[in-house]
Design a protein around this motif. Structure first.
Motif, PDB file in Angstrom:
ATOM      1  N   LEU A  46      -0.361  -7.409  30.165  1.00 11.44           N
ATOM      2  CA  LEU A  46      -0.486  -8.265  28.982  1.00 11.44           C
ATOM      3  C   LEU A  46       0.877  -8.772  28.514  1.00 11.44           C
ATOM      4  O   LEU A  46       0.955  -9.735  27.770  1.00 11.44           O
ATOM      5  CB  LEU A  46      -1.199  -7.518  27.852  1.00 11.44           C
ATOM      6  N   GLY A  47       1.939  -8.121  28.971  1.00  7.57           N
ATOM      7  CA  GLY A  47       3.296  -8.553  28.638  1.00  7.57           C
ATOM      8  C   GLY A  47       4.013  -9.234  29.784  1.00  7.57           C
ATOM      9  O   GLY A  47       5.247  -9.326  29.766  1.00  7.57           O
ATOM     10  N   ALA A  48       3.273  -9.716  30.771  1.00  7.20           N
ATOM     11  CA  ALA A  48       3.894 -10.384  31.915  1.00  7.20           C
ATOM     12  C   ALA A  48       4.701 -11.603  31.464  1.00  7.20           C
ATOM     13  O   ALA A  48       4.375 -12.255  30.465  1.00  7.20           O
ATOM     14  CB  ALA A  48       2.838 -10.806  32.930  1.00  7.20           C
ATOM     15  N   HIS A  49       5.742 -11.897  32.215  1.00  4.42           N
ATOM     16  CA  HIS A  49       6.651 -12.993  31.870  1.00  4.42           C
ATOM     17  C   HIS A  49       5.972 -14.361  31.943  1.00  4.42           C
ATOM     18  O   HIS A  49       6.167 -15.198  31.069  1.00  4.42           O
ATOM     19  CB  HIS A  49       7.864 -12.965  32.799  1.00  4.42           C
ATOM     20  N   LEU A  82       4.804   0.993  25.531  1.00  2.00           N
ATOM     21  CA  LEU A  82       5.466  -0.079  26.286  1.00  2.00           C
ATOM     22  C   LEU A  82       6.293  -0.990  25.385  1.00  2.00           C
ATOM     23  O   LEU A  82       7.367  -1.454  25.774  1.00  2.00           O
ATOM     24  CB  LEU A  82       4.426  -0.896  27.066  1.00  2.00           C
ATOM     25  N   LEU A  83       5.815  -1.232  24.170  1.00  3.54           N
ATOM     26  CA  LEU A  83       6.589  -2.017  23.203  1.00  3.54           C
ATOM     27  C   LEU A  83       7.849  -1.254  22.785  1.00  3.54           C
ATOM     28  O   LEU A  83       8.933  -1.830  22.709  1.00  3.54           O
ATOM     29  CB  LEU A  83       5.738  -2.347  21.980  1.00  3.54           C
ATOM     30  N   ASN A  84       7.705   0.031  22.526  1.00  3.19           N
ATOM     31  CA  ASN A  84       8.866   0.852  22.144  1.00  3.19           C
ATOM     32  C   ASN A  84       9.913   0.910  23.242  1.00  3.19           C
ATOM     33  O   ASN A  84      11.114   0.936  22.963  1.00  3.19           O
ATOM     34  CB  ASN A  84       8.425   2.262  21.764  1.00  3.19           C
ATOM     35  N   LEU A  85       9.468   0.943  24.492  1.00  2.00           N
ATOM     36  CA  LEU A  85      10.394   0.983  25.630  1.00  2.00           C
ATOM     37  C   LEU A  85      11.018  -0.376  25.930  1.00  2.00           C
ATOM     38  O   LEU A  85      12.003  -0.457  26.646  1.00  2.00           O
ATOM     39  CB  LEU A  85       9.661   1.477  26.888  1.00  2.00           C
ATOM     40  N   PRO A  90       6.916  -8.321  22.347  1.00  4.53           N
ATOM     41  CA  PRO A  90       5.893  -8.603  21.332  1.00  4.53           C
ATOM     42  C   PRO A  90       5.328 -10.026  21.398  1.00  4.53           C
ATOM     43  O   PRO A  90       4.121 -10.210  21.228  1.00  4.53           O
ATOM     44  CB  PRO A  90       6.625  -8.378  20.011  1.00  4.53           C
ATOM     45  N   ASN A  91       6.177 -11.017  21.657  1.00  4.57           N
ATOM     46  CA  ASN A  91       5.675 -12.397  21.677  1.00  4.57           C
ATOM     47  C   ASN A  91       4.717 -12.634  22.843  1.00  4.57           C
ATOM     48  O   ASN A  91       3.739 -13.365  22.716  1.00  4.57           O
ATOM     49  CB  ASN A  91       6.835 -13.402  21.702  1.00  4.57           C
ATOM     50  N   ARG A  92       4.990 -12.008  23.981  1.00  9.90           N
ATOM     51  CA  ARG A  92       4.089 -12.160  25.136  1.00  9.90           C
ATOM     52  C   ARG A  92       2.765 -11.447  24.877  1.00  9.90           C
ATOM     53  O   ARG A  92       1.695 -11.952  25.218  1.00  9.90           O
ATOM     54  CB  ARG A  92       4.752 -11.609  26.394  1.00  9.90           C
TER      55      ARG A  92
END
Length: 119
Positions: A46-49, A82-85, A90-92
């Motif tokens: 969900l946080g892929a570039h 994953l956000l903490n690391l 967050p925007n992705r």
């Protein structure tokens, strides 16, 4: 199966790797319980570039939800970590969640319309 994909998925989230998530929707659609590895892969994806890779993650997320295999608590915990690391930006994640919400609403509306007398 999902655990084997984790290096490719992580490269799509941390680096500018592209296309490493092509198999993700299929993994989510395979029968059987969705375990911790699949939830972690979906969370990371969900946080892929690249937006097209995030779209595959959204597809997998919605598929797990439709199969009633989505463990929201596990996914939320994974996303928090994953956000903490810094693995997931967050925007992705926000973009992915907006897309998931819009897709879910569209699916619900289409289902409701198909039940109405207009179609």
């Amino acid at each position: 199966m999902a655990a084997w994909r984790f290096p490719e998925v992580t490269a799509c989230a941390i680096h500018e790797a592209r296309g490493g998530l092509a198999a993700l929707p299929g993994l989510a659609a395979v029968g059987g319980p969705a375990g911790p590895a699949l939830h972690l892969v979906v969370a990371t994806s969900l946080g892929a570039h690249h937006p097209e890779d995030r779209l595959r993650a959204v597809d997998a997320l919605l598929t797990l939800g439709a199969r009633e295999e989505l463990d929201a608590g596990r996914l939320g915990g994974d996303l928090s970590e994953l956000l903490n690391l810094g693995t997931v930006k967050p925007n992705r994640l926000a973009d992915s969640l907006r897309t998931a919400a819009a897709s879910a609403v569209a699916c619900l509306a289409a289902a409701r319309l198909s039940e109405s007398r207009w179609f």
